[in-house]
Design an enzyme around this catalytic site. Structure first.
Site, PDB file in Angstrom:
ATOM      1  N   TYR A  51       0.833  -1.202   0.000  1.00  0.00           N
ATOM      2  CA  TYR A  51       0.000   0.000   0.000  1.00  0.00           C
ATOM      3  C   TYR A  51       0.868   1.253   0.000  1.00  0.00           C
ATOM      4  CZ  TYR A  51      -4.139   2.833   1.001  1.00  0.00           C
ATOM      5  OH  TYR A  51      -5.162   3.743   0.931  1.00  0.00           O
ATOM      6  N   HIS A  55       1.282   4.018  -3.151  1.00  0.00           N
ATOM      7  CA  HIS A  55       0.982   5.418  -2.877  1.00  0.00           C
ATOM      8  C   HIS A  55       2.218   6.313  -2.988  1.00  0.00           C
ATOM      9  CE1 HIS A  55      -2.915   3.923  -1.682  1.00  0.00           C
ATOM     10  NE2 HIS A  55      -3.332   5.159  -1.863  1.00  0.00           N
ATOM     11  N   TYR A  74      -5.028  16.517   0.004  1.00  0.00           N
ATOM     12  CA  TYR A  74      -5.440  15.132   0.234  1.00  0.00           C
ATOM     13  C   TYR A  74      -4.291  14.365   0.887  1.00  0.00           C
ATOM     14  CZ  TYR A  74      -7.046  10.395  -0.878  1.00  0.00           C
ATOM     15  OH  TYR A  74      -7.427   9.091  -0.803  1.00  0.00           O
ATOM     16  N   TRP A 112      -7.659   1.799 -10.092  1.00  0.00           N
ATOM     17  CA  TRP A 112      -6.905   2.087  -8.865  1.00  0.00           C
ATOM     18  C   TRP A 112      -7.697   1.627  -7.641  1.00  0.00           C
ATOM     19  CZ3 TRP A 112      -2.121   3.722  -7.538  1.00  0.00           C
ATOM     20  CH2 TRP A 112      -1.935   4.194  -6.243  1.00  0.00           C
ATOM     21  N   TRP A 113      -8.988   1.957  -7.621  1.00  0.00           N
ATOM     22  CA  TRP A 113      -9.829   1.557  -6.493  1.00  0.00           C
ATOM     23  C   TRP A 113      -9.876   0.040  -6.348  1.00  0.00           C
ATOM     24  CZ3 TRP A 113     -14.648   5.066  -7.611  1.00  0.00           C
ATOM     25  CH2 TRP A 113     -14.357   6.378  -7.234  1.00  0.00           C
TER      26      TRP A 113
END
Length: 148
Positions: A51, A55, A74, A112-113
Site C-alpha cells: 500500500y 501510494h 489530500y 486504482w480503487w
C-alpha cells in the site's frame, strides 16, 4: 464525509456548498473556501508495504482526476497498531456530487480503487467496494474541532 463511496462518492444535493448554505454572499468572483472531509478504512496487515509502495507512485491519471475534481490537501495516514487508514482532503469546487460522479467515471480511477480496495477492509457494514456506491467503502467521520 457524509455518506459516500470510497473517498469519492456522490452525495445528495444538500451536501453541496450552495445547498448547505455555506456560501452566503459569495458571488462569481469569490472562490468557495472549501469543505473538509475525513474517512477511515482498515488496511490489511499483509498489504502495509505494498500500500505504501503504490501510494509512493500514484498513477498520473488518478492524480489528475483528483485535481480536476476540485480535491486539494489530500492525505492518507496509517496507524500501524490498529491498521486504520485515515484520509482527509478539502473539496473546493461548487458541485461535489457532480465532481465525484466524474471521478467515478474515470476508468483508471476505478482500476486504482479495485487494486487498493483489495488491500483494505471496510468498516461500514454491507460495503462491497468503492465502485458499488452505497454503503460507502470508507467510513465517513465527523469533524468535531478545527482551527485554521
Amino acid at each position: 464525509m457524509s455518506s459516500q463511496s470510497h473517498l469519492w462518492s456522490a452525495t445528495s444535493s444538500t451536501d453541496s456548498p450552495a445547498a448547505s448554505g455555506n456560501r452566503p454572499g459569495l458571488d462569481s468572483r469569490t472562490r468557495y473556501p472549501g469543505r473538509r472531509f475525513a474517512q477511515i478504512v482498515k488496511l490489511k496487515p499483509e498489504f502495509v508495504d505494498k500500500y505504501k509502495e503504490v501510494h509512493a507512485a500514484v498513477w498520473p491519471e488518478v492524480l489528475k482526476q483528483i485535481k480536476d475534481c476540485n480535491i486539494q490537501d489530500y492525505s492518507i495516514f496509517h496507524d500501524p497498531e490498529t491498521g486504520i487508514l485515515f484520509a482527509s482532503f478539502k473539496y473546493v469546487g461548487y458541485d461535489y456530487a457532480g465532481d465525484m460522479e466524474r471521478m467515478r467515471e474515470n476508468p483508471k480511477v476505478r482500476e486504482w480503487w479495485r487494486m487498493t480496495d483489495g488491500m483494505q477492509e471496510s468498516l461500514v457494514p454491507g460495503a462491497k467496494d468503492s465502485e458499488s456506491g452505497e454503503p460507502s467503502w470508507w467510513k465517513p467521520i465527523e469533524e468535531v474541532f478545527y482551527t485554521p
